[in-house]
Scaffold this motif. Structure first.
Motif, PDB file in Angstrom:
ATOM      1  N   HIS A  88       3.168  11.088   1.918  1.00 43.69           N
ATOM      2  CA  HIS A  88       2.394  11.144   0.518  1.00 43.69           C
ATOM      3  C   HIS A  88       1.060  11.172   0.287  1.00 43.69           C
ATOM      4  O   HIS A  88       1.371  11.087  -1.329  1.00 43.69           O
ATOM      5  CB  HIS A  88       4.001  11.556  -0.045  1.00 43.69           C
ATOM      6  CG  HIS A  88       3.765   9.657  -0.544  1.00 43.69           C
ATOM      7  ND1 HIS A  88       3.942   8.706   0.449  1.00 43.69           N
ATOM      8  CD2 HIS A  88       3.648   8.725  -1.490  1.00 43.69           C
ATOM      9  CE1 HIS A  88       3.936   7.445   0.147  1.00 43.69           C
ATOM     10  NE2 HIS A  88       3.283   8.019  -1.319  1.00 43.69           N
ATOM     11  N   GLN A  89       0.800  10.073   1.010  1.00 43.33           N
ATOM     12  CA  GLN A  89      -0.654   9.645   0.520  1.00 43.33           C
ATOM     13  C   GLN A  89      -1.596  10.721   0.779  1.00 43.33           C
ATOM     14  O   GLN A  89      -1.924  10.673   1.943  1.00 43.33           O
ATOM     15  CB  GLN A  89      -0.553   8.599   1.066  1.00 43.33           C
ATOM     16  CG  GLN A  89       0.558   7.095   0.284  1.00 43.33           C
ATOM     17  CD  GLN A  89       0.156   6.046   1.279  1.00 43.33           C
ATOM     18  OE1 GLN A  89      -0.179   5.856   2.173  1.00 43.33           O
ATOM     19  NE2 GLN A  89       0.826   5.210   0.071  1.00 43.33           N
TER      20      GLN A  89
ATOM     21  N   PRO B 164      -1.889   5.515   6.691  1.00 42.15           N
ATOM     22  CA  PRO B 164      -1.331   6.520   5.267  1.00 42.15           C
ATOM     23  C   PRO B 164      -0.079   7.377   5.328  1.00 42.15           C
ATOM     24  O   PRO B 164       0.229   7.895   6.546  1.00 42.15           O
ATOM     25  CB  PRO B 164      -2.525   7.518   4.846  1.00 42.15           C
ATOM     26  CG  PRO B 164      -3.266   8.147   6.154  1.00 42.15           C
ATOM     27  CD  PRO B 164      -3.453   6.602   6.695  1.00 42.15           C
TER      28      PRO B 164
ATOM     29  N   ILE C 251      -5.433   6.820  -1.599  1.00 38.21           N
ATOM     30  CA  ILE C 251      -6.029   5.491  -0.735  1.00 38.21           C
ATOM     31  C   ILE C 251      -7.598   5.982  -0.892  1.00 38.21           C
ATOM     32  O   ILE C 251      -7.885   6.889  -0.412  1.00 38.21           O
ATOM     33  CB  ILE C 251      -5.434   4.726   0.493  1.00 38.21           C
ATOM     34  CG1 ILE C 251      -3.995   4.144  -0.127  1.00 38.21           C
ATOM     35  CG2 ILE C 251      -6.062   4.209   1.125  1.00 38.21           C
ATOM     36  CD1 ILE C 251      -3.278   4.995   1.922  1.00 38.21           C
TER      37      ILE C 251
ATOM     38  N   ALA D 191       1.261   3.270  -3.159  1.00 42.08           N
ATOM     39  CA  ALA D 191       0.117   3.957  -3.503  1.00 42.08           C
ATOM     40  C   ALA D 191       0.189   5.725  -2.651  1.00 42.08           C
ATOM     41  O   ALA D 191       0.805   6.356  -1.973  1.00 42.08           O
ATOM     42  CB  ALA D 191      -1.707   3.481  -2.886  1.00 42.08           C
ATOM     43  N   ASP D 192      -0.473   6.024  -4.518  1.00 44.54           N
ATOM     44  CA  ASP D 192      -0.322   7.722  -3.962  1.00 44.54           C
ATOM     45  C   ASP D 192      -1.875   8.433  -2.993  1.00 44.54           C
ATOM     46  O   ASP D 192      -1.853   8.972  -2.704  1.00 44.54           O
ATOM     47  CB  ASP D 192      -0.188   8.596  -5.337  1.00 44.54           C
ATOM     48  CG  ASP D 192       0.842   8.336  -5.706  1.00 44.54           C
ATOM     49  OD1 ASP D 192       1.997   8.409  -5.219  1.00 44.54           O
ATOM     50  OD2 ASP D 192       0.638   7.880  -7.040  1.00 44.54           O
TER      51      ASP D 192
ATOM     52  N   TYR E 197       0.333  -1.165  -0.083  1.00 43.37           N
ATOM     53  CA  TYR E 197      -0.147  -0.546  -0.156  1.00 43.37           C
ATOM     54  C   TYR E 197       1.006   0.973   0.000  1.00 43.37           C
ATOM     55  O   TYR E 197       1.297   2.393  -0.160  1.00 43.37           O
ATOM     56  CB  TYR E 197      -0.893  -0.111   1.179  1.00 43.37           C
ATOM     57  CG  TYR E 197      -0.473   0.462   2.434  1.00 43.37           C
ATOM     58  CD1 TYR E 197      -0.904   2.235   3.001  1.00 43.37           C
ATOM     59  CD2 TYR E 197       1.019  -0.270   3.773  1.00 43.37           C
ATOM     60  CE1 TYR E 197      -0.207   2.561   3.885  1.00 43.37           C
ATOM     61  CE2 TYR E 197       1.320   0.433   4.636  1.00 43.37           C
ATOM     62  CZ  TYR E 197       0.124   1.557   4.382  1.00 43.37           C
ATOM     63  OH  TYR E 197       1.048   2.239   5.805  1.00 43.37           O
ATOM     64  N   LYS E 198       1.986   0.935   0.778  1.00 47.34           N
ATOM     65  CA  LYS E 198       2.546   1.974   0.544  1.00 47.34           C
ATOM     66  C   LYS E 198       3.434   2.789  -0.731  1.00 47.34           C
ATOM     67  O   LYS E 198       3.166   3.948  -0.834  1.00 47.34           O
ATOM     68  CB  LYS E 198       4.087   1.889   1.195  1.00 47.34           C
ATOM     69  CG  LYS E 198       4.246   1.743   2.603  1.00 47.34           C
ATOM     70  CD  LYS E 198       5.431   1.157   3.387  1.00 47.34           C
ATOM     71  CE  LYS E 198       5.568   0.330   4.892  1.00 47.34           C
ATOM     72  NZ  LYS E 198       6.523   0.373   5.505  1.00 47.34           N
TER      73      LYS E 198
END
Length: 357
Positions: A217-218, A214, A191, A188-189, A185-186
């Motif tokens: 950056h997410q 998160p 979620i 991802a930009d 998941y890390k």
């Protein structure tokens, strides 16, 4: 209830295979993280929509949401694998294309957005150059279900996770539903927690966000499913449900539970014929549908299916003449007044896209 208990017990017995599968995934991700296996970048914005698990998290409605938001400002194209199609390699949809050639979900995109290039290809690293050759005017490509496809490095990764089956609470296949590591998941930009209930509270929102944790950056968003008015599968005429409507629901999707719950709330009664995900309907299936429908003793009755299933049922269009056979559209709705922020994040990525050197 017994079948669910049996299935869960059986999946627990497969735990050794889940550990083995997880080890393979961990090694594969490590190879990419250390640049031993290389990812390719492209000189245009690529938006990846995906998940960490098998089953329905709402990828197709998310792709459609992105297309609707972008198509008036950018020349958008979509690229999918084309799951369960009968063809191989790269295929660009045309007016004569059927779901057998490109798969049900890409066919759904093609029918809803006829001006948008829709392509399929198992090897996206090969399919992207072919798509750009056929449609060189393309400014943005949306990659459907490509989060695990690390041979390509997308500029923007949108990760979906089902409220009812969060990746944080899941485990590797075949014991659980994860097809990738939870730690992925890390990458991802954005979620998006999908299929949230209508009474989803601010407290629960904060709790789930804390559970996912998160990174700085997410961005994390929450969405629920909304259903539009059913339209006739052939002529597109819309109808509205009434409390007296009796429905025969025909589905071949991974998770029909939200739709079943919706029908419980807005129709008098519903009956269901449930097939496996991406089921290819046969004439025997169609005869079963019509026979079951005839045995519903009501003057106010319809057959209802999903847009994905409709692409695989259209081959029986001549037999549907005069039948009340309807399709129900589904969309994502971003909650907590964050739709503008979600849209702005997508637009900012495209407008400030820096081409790789």
């Amino acid at each position: 209830m017994f079948s669910n208990w049996f299935l869960k017990s059986f999946r627990i017995l497969l735990l050794p295979f889940a550990f083995l599968y997880g080890l393979v995934i961990i090694i594969r991700n490590w190879l990419y993280d250390k640049n031993i296996s290389r990812s390719t970048t492209f000189a245009l914005p690529l938006i990846c929509v995906g998940n960490l698990s098998v089953g329905g998290t709402g990828k197709s409605p998310m792709v459609e949401l992105l297309v609707r938001k972008l198509k008036d400002r950018f020349k958008v194209a979509t690229l999918s694998r084309g799951y369960k199609r009968k063809t191989k390699g790269y295929v660009l949809a045309s007016e004569q294309t059927t779901s057998i050639e490109i798969g049900d979900e890409p066919m759904q995109f093609h029918r809803k957005f006829p001006g948008i290039p829709v392509a399929v290809g198992e090897e996206r690293i090969v399919a992207i150059p072919q798509l750009l050759h056929d449609r060189p005017e393309s400014e943005v490509i949306i990659l459907d279900d490509a989060f695990q496809h690390r041979a390509i490095k997308a500029g923007l990764n949108i990760l979906l996770t089902d409220y009812n089956n969060l990746f944080t609470r899941d485990f590797y296949l075949p014991t659980g539903d994860l097809r990738d590591s939870r730690s992925s998941y890390k990458r991802a930009d954005i979620i998006v927690v999908t299929k949230c209930p209508s009474n989803f509270s601010e407290e629960e929102r904060m709790s789930i966000a804390g559970e996912i944790e998160p990174l700085p950056h997410q961005q994390i968003f929450f969405a629920n499913i909304t259903y539009g008015n059913p339209y006739h599968i052939i002529n597109g005429t819309e109808i509205s449900f009434s409390e007296q409507t009796e429905v025969l629901l025909v589905t071949g999707i991974a998770n029909p539970k939200p739709l079943k719950k919706y029908l419980e709330e807005c129709s008098r009664t519903y009956f269901q014929l449930q097939y496996s995900d991406h089921h290819i309907f046969t004439i025997d299936d169609f005869n079963e549908i019509t026979d079951r429908f005839e045995h519903i003793h009501s003057e106010n009755k319809i057959i209802l299916t999903t847009e994905k299933d409709a692409t695989r049922l259209l081959k029986f269009s001549q037999r549907m003449d005069g039948m009340p056979f309807y399709v129900i559209p589904v969309e994502h709705s971003i909650l907590f007044g964050q739709e503008e922020a979600f849209t702005r994040s997508i637009m900012d990525f495209i407008e400030h896209f820096a081409k790789p050197i």
